[in-house]
Design a protein around this motif. Structure first.
Motif, short mmCIF file in Angstrom:
data_model
loop_
_atom_site.label_atom_id
_atom_site.label_comp_id
_atom_site.label_asym_id
_atom_site.label_seq_id
_atom_site.Cartn_x
_atom_site.Cartn_y
_atom_site.Cartn_z
N GLY A 87 0.82 -1.21 0.00
CA GLY A 87 0.00 0.00 0.00
C GLY A 87 0.85 1.26 0.00
N THR A 88 1.96 1.24 0.73
CA THR A 88 2.82 2.43 0.75
C THR A 88 3.37 2.70 -0.64
N HIS A 89 3.77 1.62 -1.32
CA HIS A 89 4.24 1.80 -2.69
C HIS A 89 3.11 2.32 -3.57
N GLY A 90 1.91 1.76 -3.41
CA GLY A 90 0.78 2.18 -4.22
C GLY A 90 0.43 3.65 -3.99
N VAL A 91 0.47 4.08 -2.73
CA VAL A 91 0.19 5.49 -2.43
C VAL A 91 1.24 6.39 -3.09
N HIS A 92 2.47 5.94 -3.06
CA HIS A 92 3.53 6.71 -3.73
C HIS A 92 3.22 6.85 -5.22
N VAL A 93 2.78 5.75 -5.85
CA VAL A 93 2.47 5.82 -7.28
C VAL A 93 1.32 6.79 -7.51
N ALA A 94 0.29 6.70 -6.65
CA ALA A 94 -0.87 7.59 -6.82
C ALA A 94 -0.44 9.05 -6.68
N LEU A 95 0.38 9.34 -5.67
CA LEU A 95 0.88 10.71 -5.51
C LEU A 95 1.68 11.13 -6.73
N GLY A 96 2.50 10.19 -7.24
CA GLY A 96 3.31 10.49 -8.42
C GLY A 96 2.44 10.87 -9.59
N ILE A 97 1.30 10.17 -9.75
CA ILE A 97 0.40 10.48 -10.87
C ILE A 97 -0.14 11.90 -10.73
N GLY A 98 -0.59 12.24 -9.52
CA GLY A 98 -1.07 13.60 -9.30
C GLY A 98 0.00 14.64 -9.58
N TRP A 99 1.21 14.33 -9.15
CA TRP A 99 2.34 15.24 -9.33
C TRP A 99 2.63 15.43 -10.82
N VAL A 100 2.65 14.32 -11.57
CA VAL A 100 2.92 14.41 -13.01
C VAL A 100 1.84 15.25 -13.69
N ILE A 101 0.58 15.07 -13.29
CA ILE A 101 -0.48 15.86 -13.91
C ILE A 101 -0.24 17.34 -13.65
N ALA A 102 0.08 17.70 -12.40
CA ALA A 102 0.34 19.11 -12.07
C ALA A 102 1.47 19.65 -12.95
N LEU A 103 2.48 18.83 -13.20
CA LEU A 103 3.62 19.31 -13.99
C LEU A 103 3.29 19.40 -15.48
N ILE A 104 2.44 18.48 -15.96
CA ILE A 104 2.04 18.57 -17.37
C ILE A 104 1.38 19.93 -17.60
N ILE A 105 0.47 20.30 -16.68
CA ILE A 105 -0.20 21.60 -16.82
C ILE A 105 0.83 22.72 -16.87
N GLN A 106 1.81 22.65 -15.98
CA GLN A 106 2.81 23.73 -15.93
C GLN A 106 3.66 23.78 -17.19
#
Lengths: 97, 647, 198
Positions: free
Chosen positions: C138-157
Motif C-alpha cells: 500500500g505504501t508503494h501504491g500510495v507513492h504511485v498515486a501521488l506520483g500520478i497527481g504530481w505528473v499531472i500538475a507538472l504537465i499543466i505547468q
C-alpha cells in the motif's frame, strides 16, 4: 540522427525486461535450493536497480555526482543494517526457543 | 463522544491548568489585538522564510517546552520526595513521566538545537540563507503544530501514559484504549516530517552554499557537526516515521504489527524504535559538541586543537551510532552473539568521544581563558559529561546490564549525558550567540547565578539517583515504602530539582533584565571571536552578508581581523536577491494538525475529508512561481554604513 | 551520453542544482523508509495467525502485468526526459502522457489485486503477515498515486510555461521519483512475490 536516439534508455529497458525474465526462470524453472535462488534473484534485483539509477536516473552526472554516489551507497548500507539487523535480532535468541 | 469525555476532568491540577491555559490564550489574543500586532506577527514572523527569524521562533518554542517538561520533572520529584507520598496517583505519574520524556527530547532539545543551527550555520559558512527557505518555514511549523498537538493532550482527551518509549504491548489499544497514545503516534509523526525536511535542507545548504574558498575541511566545527547530525536525521527519522505509522495502524485500524494476538511481535516495536532512538541521541548531542568547540576555541583565544581528529571522530560517532541500538534491550533474551556484537560496538563509541574530550582539553592548554558564561558552561560540561559517558560504558556491558536495566542508575546515566551534553550546550550557545540574534548580551552576573544554581542543582538531583538505582529502585516507580531506605537520597534529589528550577528561573530573569537594561552598543563582534558569523551586524542584517566573503583558512574572521580585510568597498556591493514570504508553510502545517487531531480521536472520515486541505496546499505550492525580490545595492550600502560606522 | 556536451537545462541554475541534490537526499530517506517496511515484512512474513498465506494469494500473471506496466512506464518517463533535453515539448508531453497511462494501468491492477486479497480473506486485521504485506504494498501504491497527481500538475505547468529552467528541473525531479518507485517495485517483485511463490 544517431545523436537523438536514446540508446541508453533502450538498452536499460531491454536489460530490465531480460533481468525480470531471468529471475522468473531461476525462481520457477531451476532446481537450486530456495536459498541459492534468493541470492541469485537478489543479485538480479540489485543489478536492475543499478540500471535504473545510472541509465534512467543519471545518478552519475551533474556536479553533485560524488555526493549522489555517497548518498545512495550510505542509504544502501543503512538498508542492509536495518533489514539484516532486524531479521537477525528478532529471529534468533528468544524467538528461536 | 460526550463533552466530559472530550475534556479531561476530575483532577484539580489539570483543572487548574485548563483554566490557566484558557486565560492565557484569551489574554494573548486580547493583548495582540489591543496592541494591533496581528498584521506585524503575520508578516514578520508567521510567514517569514528568514533563517534567523525561524531560528528564533524555534528557540522561543524550545524554551517554552523546556518549562513544560521541567514542570513535569518537578512533579515527579515531588511525588518521590518522601516514601508513600500522595501528590500524584499512579495514572497521573505515568502520564507525567511520559510527557516529560517526549517533550524534553523532541520538543525541547531538538528545537533548541535546530533553532541555533538555523541562526548560526548559514552565517558561519557565509551563505545568504539555507538552501530551501520555504521548506525551512514548513519544518518549523510542522514541528510547532506537532508540539502543540502533543501538549493539548493533557487537557483534551488525556495524555499518553506508556513512557516516552511507548513499548508494546502496553502502548497497544488493548492495554491503552484511551486516545493518549494516539496523540503520541500522530503528534510525533507531524513533527518528524519537519525534522526530516530540516535535515535535507541543512545538508544541501552545507554542501552547496559555502562561501568560495571554504573547503569542507576548512569549515567551522559547529557547521561540521550540523552536517553530520543532518545526515543522521535523514538516516534515522524515516525509521521513526514508519514505526509511528505502524503504531497508528495497530491502534486505530486494528493491524497486528506489534500485537501478539494476530501474530505480531512487540519486540519489533522496540527494534524499530531504537533503530531511530539511538541515533536520535547523537542527533541531539553532536551539534552540542560543535557549540562547545566554538565556545572553547573563542574563549581560550586559540584555534581548535586537532581539527582533523575532531572531524574524524564526529563521523565515526555518527557511523557507530547506527550500529548500537540493541543495547537498549539486551534483556529481551537475544542470542549471545547479538548481545556481544552490540556490546562491542557500544563500547567503541567511547573511543571517538574520548578523542573529542582530549581535544577540548588541549585547546584550552596554554590558552588565555576568559571565564565568560558561555565558557563556564563548556567547562562544566566536560567533567559532568564524562560521568555520563563512563557510566554508559558500564551499561554497555550486556551481562552487567541485566542488573542496571530499567533502574534509576540508567535514568541518572542518561540525564548525565543529555543535560551536560545538550542543555549545557544550549545555554553556552545562547549566551554566546545571543548578541547575534538580538543585538545585546545577556547579563554576566545574573548568568553566574543561573550557572551555579543549575549545575549544583543538576548534580544534587541526579547523583543520588545512581545510588538508589544501584540499590535496586526501578525507574517509573511512582511510590515506595519507607523500609526501602531510599527516602533520604530521593529527598536530596527532590531538593536538588528545586535548585535546578531556580537556575532556570534565573535564566528567565536574565533574559528579562538584559532585554530591558543591557547595552545595545556592542558592535558586530563582542567576544572577539573567530568565525564568519561575527563578521555581520548584531542583530544580523536581513540579507546576512553585503558581499560574500572569500575564505582562505580556518577561523577566517580571525584572519580577516588580523589582516585588516574586514571592510567592504561601495563598488563591490550589488543587489541582493531575497525569497518572498509565504503563507503556505503555516497553512499546510495547520491543516496537518487538524487532520492529526481528528485521527487522534479516530474520526477517520473527518480526517479523510480534511486531508483535501493538505493536498490543496501541496498543489498550491507546486503552482507557486514567486521568484522573490531584490534589495537594491544602495539600500544595502546604507545599512552597512549604519552598523560599520567607519565607511 | 554523447549528446550531453553542454549542461542540461535542469542543472542550469544554482537553485536547480540544489533542488536536485536535495531530492536525491530525500530519495536516500525513502530508501531507509522502504527498507524499514521490508524489514517489518521479513520479520512477520510467516505469522499467518490462521489466515491465508503467500501461495494462497499471489497470482503470478497479475503480478507480471503490473511489473511490466511499471517497467515500461519507467522507460517512457526516461524518453520524456530525453525529449525534454532535446527541447521537443510535444514529444516530451507525448511520452509523459504515456507514462501517466501506464501508471494508471498499474494502479488499476493493484486495486484489483487488493480486492482479490480482501475476497480471499486477507485484510490489515487478519494477521501480522497481512498487516506487513498490505502496508508495504500500500505504501508503494500510495507513492504511485501521488506520483500520478504530481505528473499531472507538472504537465499543466509545462503546457502553460513551456520548457524553462524551472519546469525542466521540476520535471527531472518527478522523473527521479518515478524511476525510484520502479526500483522499489523490483525489490517487492523479487523478495515478496517471487520469494512467496517459490
Amino acid at each position: 540522427m544517431k545523436k537523438h536516439f536514446p540508446m541508453n534508455h533502450v538498452i536499460g529497458f531491454l536489460l530490465s525486461i531480460a533481468l525480470t525474465l531471468f529471475a522468473l526462470f531461476i525462481a520457477f524453472e531451476t532446481d537450486f535450493t530456495t536459498n541459492v535462488k534468493l541470492w541469485i534473484i537478489g543479485a538480479f534485483a540489485i543489478f536492475q536497480a543499478l540500471v535504473q539509477l545510472i541509465m534512467f536516473m543519471h545518478m552519475t552526472e551533474g556536479k553533485a555526482k560524488v555526493a549522489n554516489i555517497i548518498n545512495i551507497s550510505y542509504s544502501v548500507f543503512l538498508a542492509v543494517v536495518i533489514v539484516a539487523g532486524s531479521i537477525w535480532i528478532l529471529t534468533t535468541g528468544h524467538a528461536a526457543h | 463522544m460526550k463533552l466530559d469525555e472530550f475534556f479531561v476532568t476530575g483532577d484539580p491540577l489539570i483543572l487548574g491548568s485548563q483554566i490557566a491555559i484558557g486565560l492565557t490564550m484569551v489574554g494573548l489574543v486580547v493583548l495582540i489585538t489591543y496592541l494591533k500586532k496581528w498584521k506585524w506577527l503575520w508578516n514578520e514572523w508567521f510567514t517569514t522564510v528568514d533563517h534567523k527569524k525561524i531560528g528564533i521562533m524555534y528557540i522561543i518554542a524550545g524554551v517554552l517546552m523546556f518549562f513544560r517538561g521541567g514542570v513535569d520533572g518537578l512533579m515527579m520529584k515531588a511525588q518521590t520526595s518522601r516514601p508513600n507520598m500522595e501528590f500524584l496517583d499512579a495514572q497521573h505519574y505515568d502520564e507525567v513521566f511520559t510527557t516529560h520524556g517526549v517533550v524534553m527530547i523532541l520538543f525541547m532539545a531538538m528545537p533548541l538545537l535546530i533553532g541555533i543551527i538555523n541562526v548560526v550555520m548559514p552565517l558561519q559558512i557565509g551563505a545568504r540563507d539555507v538552501a530551501f527557505p520555504k521548506l525551512n518555514a514548513l519544518s518549523f511549523w510542522t514541528f510547532f503544530v506537532g508540539a502543540m498537538l502533543f501538549n493539548i493532550s493533557f487537557v483534551i482527551g488525556g495524555s499518553p501514559d506508556a513512557g516516552w518509549t511507548s513499548y508494546f504491548p502496553l502502548a497497544g489499544s488493548e492495554f491503552s484504549p484511551d486516545v493518549g497514545n494516539n496523540y503520541y503516534a500522530i503528534a510525533l509523526q507531524i513533527a518528524g516530517v519537519g525534522t526530516l525536511a530540516s535535515g535535507i535542507n541543512f545538508i544541501v545548504t552545507i554542501l552547496k552554499m559555502r562561501a568560495p574558498g571554504m573547503k569542507l575541511m576548512k569549515m567551522p566545527m559547529f557547521s561540521w557537526t550540523t552536517l553530520v547530525t543532518s545526515v543522521l536525521i535523514v538516516a534515522a527519522f524515516p525509521i521513526f516515521t514508519v514505526a509511528l505509522a505502524l503504531m497508528t495502524l495497530d491502534r486505530i485500524f486494528g493491524a497486528h504489527f506489534f500485537t501478539v494476538a494476530g501474530g505480531g511481535d512487540p519486540m519489533l516495536w522496540l527494534n524499530l524504535f531504537w533503530l531511530w532512538g539511538h541515533p536520535e541521541v547523537y542527533i541531539v548531542v553532536l551539534p552540542a559538541f560543535g557549540m562547545f568547540s566554538e565556545v572553547i576555541a573563542t574563549f581560550s583565544r586559540k584555534n581548535l586543537f586537532g581539527y582533523t581528529a575532531m572531524v574524524v571522530s564526529i563521523v565515526a560517532i555518527a557511523f557507530l551510532s547506527m550500529l548500537v541500538w540493541v543495547h537498549h534491550f539486551y534483556t529481551m533474551g537475544n542470542s549471545a552473539a547479538v548481545n556481544s556484537v552490540f556490546s562491542i560496538t557500544t563500547m567503541m563509541i567511547a573511543i571517538p568521544t574520548g578523542v573529542k574530550i582530549f581535544n577540548w582539553l588541549f585547546t584550552m592548554r596554554k590558552g588565555r581563558i576568559k571565564f565568560t558564561n558561555a565558557m563556564l558552561w563548556a567547562l562544566a560540561f566536560i567533567p559532568n559529561f564524562t560521568i555520563g559517558g563512563v557510566t554508559g560504558v558500564m551499561l554497555a556491558m550486556a551481562a552487567a546490564d541485566y542488573q542496571y536495566h530499567n533502574t534509576l542508575f540508567l535514568v541518572a546515566h542518561f540525564h548525565y549525558t543529555l543535560i551536560p551534553g545538550v542543555v549545557f550546550a544550549v545555554f553556552a550557545g545562547l549566551y554566546y550567540w545571543w548578541p547575534k540574534m538580538f543585538g545585546f548580551k545577556l547579563n554576566e552576573k545574573i548568568g553566574k547565578w543561573h550557572f551555579w544554581l543549575f549545575v549544583i542543582g543538576f548534580n544534587l538531583t541526579f547523583m543520588p539517583m545512581f545510588f538508589v538505582g544501584l540499590d535496586g529502585m526501578s525507574r517509573r516507580m511512582y511510590t515506595y515504602s519507607e523500609s526501602t531506605g531510599w527516602g533520604p537520597l530521593l529527598g536530596i534529589s527532590a531538593v536538588g530539582s528545586l535548585v535546578l528550577a531556580a537556575g532556570f528561573a534565573a535564566l528567565v530573569y536574565n533574559i528579562y533584565w538584559s532585554f530591558r537594561y543591557a547595552s545595545r552598543d556592542i558592535g558586530g563582534d563582542p567576544w572577539d571571536a573567530r568565525t564568519l558569523e561575527w563578521a555581520t551586524a548584531s542583530p544580523v542584517q536581513e540579507y546576512n552578508f553585503a558581499i560574500t566573503p572569500q575564505v582562505t583558512d580556518h577561523d577566517e574572521f580571525w584572519l580577516m581581523k588580523k589582516q585588516g580585510r574586514n571592510t567592504i568597498k561601495k563598488e563591490d556591493v550589488k543587489d541582493i536577491h531575497m525569497p518572498s514570504n509565504s503563507a503556505i508553510p503555516i497553512i499546510l502545517s495547520v491543516a496537518m494538525g487538524i487532520v492529526g487531531f481528528f485521527l487522534v480521536f479516530e474520526w477517520v472520515t473527518l480526517a479523510a475529508i480534511f486531508s483535501v486541505l493538505i493536498i490543496g496546499g501541496l498543489i498550491a505550492n507546486s503552482f507557486d512561481y514567486d521568484d522573490g525580490y531584490h534589495i537594491p545595492a544602495k539600500k544595502v550600502w546604507e545599512t552597512e554604513q549604519k552598523w560599520r560606522g567607519d565607511l | 551520453m554523447a549528446s550531453q556536451t553542454s549542461t542540461p537545462l535542469e542543472y542550469s541554475t544554482k537553485q536547480n542544482e540544489m533542488n536536485i541534490l536535495g531530492f536525491w537526499i530525500f530519495l536516500g530517506a525513502e530508501i531507509v523508509l522502504f527498507s524499514t517496511l521490508f524489514a517489518t515484512y521479513f520479520v512477520l512474513e510467516q505469522s499467518y495467525a490462521g489466515g491465508p498465506t503467500q501461495s494462497d494469494l499471489f497470482i503470478l500473471k497479475d503480478v507480471l502485468i503490473e511489473t511490466f506496466l511499471l517497467l515500461t512506464s519507467s522507460f517512457t518517463m526516461g524518453l520524456a526526459i530525453h525529449q525534454m533535453r532535446g527541447n521537443n515539448k510535444n514529444a516530451m508531453l507525448f511520452w509523459t502522457v504515456a507514462t501517466l497511462l501506464l501508471g494508471l494501468g498499474f494502479l488499476y491492477y493493484e486495486i484489483n489485486e487488493f480486492n482479490h486479497y480482501i475476497h480471499e480473506g486477507l485484510t490489515l486485521q487478519t494477521s501480522a503477515f497481512g498487516s506487513a504485506f498490505l502496508t508495504l504494498l500500500g505504501t508503494h501504491g500510495v507513492h504511485v498515486a501521488l506520483g500520478i497527481g504530481w505528473v499531472i500538475a507538472l504537465i499543466i505547468q509545462v503546457v502553460r510555461r513551456g520548457i524553462t529552467a524551472v519546469t525542466a528541473r521540476k520535471f527531472f525531479i518527478v522523473s527521479l521519483y518515478w524511476h525510484f518507485l520502479d526500483v522499489v517495485w523490483i525489490f517487492i517483485f523479487t523478495f515478496v512475490y517471487l520469494k512467496g511463490l517459490m
